[in-house]
Structure formats: structure tokens, C-alpha cells
Scaffold this active site. Structure first.
Site, mmCIF file in Angstrom:
data_model
loop_
_atom_site.group_PDB
_atom_site.id
_atom_site.type_symbol
_atom_site.label_atom_id
_atom_site.label_comp_id
_atom_site.label_asym_id
_atom_site.label_seq_id
_atom_site.Cartn_x
_atom_site.Cartn_y
_atom_site.Cartn_z
ATOM 1 N N SER A 6 0.823 -1.163 0.019
ATOM 2 C CA SER A 6 0.023 -0.009 -0.027
ATOM 3 C C SER A 6 0.885 1.343 0.004
ATOM 4 O O SER A 6 2.217 1.184 0.226
ATOM 5 C CB SER A 6 -0.741 -0.109 1.284
ATOM 6 O OG SER A 6 -1.612 1.137 1.459
ATOM 7 N N TYR A 19 -2.064 -0.100 10.760
ATOM 8 C CA TYR A 19 -1.966 -0.532 9.459
ATOM 9 C C TYR A 19 -0.643 -0.142 8.632
ATOM 10 O O TYR A 19 0.042 -0.827 7.897
ATOM 11 C CB TYR A 19 -3.139 0.008 8.433
ATOM 12 C CG TYR A 19 -3.263 -0.226 7.054
ATOM 13 C CD1 TYR A 19 -3.755 -1.463 6.773
ATOM 14 C CD2 TYR A 19 -3.117 0.619 6.074
ATOM 15 C CE1 TYR A 19 -4.000 -1.814 5.366
ATOM 16 C CE2 TYR A 19 -2.997 0.442 4.798
ATOM 17 C CZ TYR A 19 -3.484 -1.056 4.322
ATOM 18 O OH TYR A 19 -3.691 -1.079 3.058
#
Length: 118
Positions: A6, A19
Site C-alpha cells: 500500500s 495499518y
């Protein structure tokens, strides 16, 4: 080997400590393997997408579909198909070509915390 991480692997944003930490670790693993396997006939590619409209936001917000939809409101996010096409492109390059890191974002996204919304 293709790893999908990501943009959170090289960026941080408020409320994303778990995250972003996990994605930073995945990115470090990519770079470490790339170094350790240098000289072996192995290609290692990291694909780092930005906003991709999936069920991730619905899961993140415990099924709150309105809150999940707000993540993508006002811009056109990437789709799973967009990411799949980039994976396919990376995987089908000649064996001597390694696309090391690919960052892909919607046109209206700058970072994990900044996007242009209409």
C-alpha cells in the site's frame, strides 16, 4: 514474486498506526528479499496502491457502509481490476526485467491523507 502492499508502506496518516506499521514491515521484507536474492533468477516486485474501492473500508468500519462509502466520496478510486492489470503487466515482463516498486494512485490522490475531492 509480487507483493501488494500500500502507499501506507511509505506514508503515514493519523489513525493508521497499525495499518501503516504492517505495510512498512511488508515493504522492508520486499527490500530485504530483493537484496538477499540478488543474483538468483528471481524477480521481486512490490505494488503499492493508493485508494482502491474494495470491501476493505466496510471491514475497517465494522460494516458501517455509509462511513465506508465516504472514504471514496468525491473522487474516482482505483478498482481491483486496475491493480490486477498492473500485477499482470509486472508478471509478464521479460525474465531479465524486474519492476522493483510500482506506486499507483487515483489521479486525485496525493498521499494517504491528502486527496482532491469535488
Amino acid at each position: 514474486m509480487i507483493t501488494v502492499t500500500s502507499i501506507a508502506a511509505h506514508d503515514v496518516y493519523d489513525g493508521g498506526s497499525g495499518y501503516t506499521s504492517a505495510k512498512h514491515a511488508q515493504s522492508a521484507l520486499h527490500r530485504t528479499l530483493r537484496s538477499e536474492l540478488l543474483g538468483d533468477p528471481v524477480r521481486i516486485t512490490e505494488i503499492m496502491p493508493g485508494l482502491v474501492e474494495t470491501d476493505f473500508s466496510a471491514n475497517r468500519f465494522d460494516g458501517d457502509t455509509e462511513r465506508a462509502a465516504a472514504v471514496y466520496q468525491g473522487l474516482t478510486p482505483l478498482t481491483a481490476q486496475d491493480v490486477a492489470e498492473v500485477i499482470n503487466f509486472a508478471a509478464t515482463r521479460p525474465s531479465h526485467v524486474n519492476l522493483d516498486t510500482i506506486v499507483m494512485k487515483p489521479r486525485d490522490q496525493y498521499s494517504g491523507s491528502r486527496a482532491h475531492r469535488v
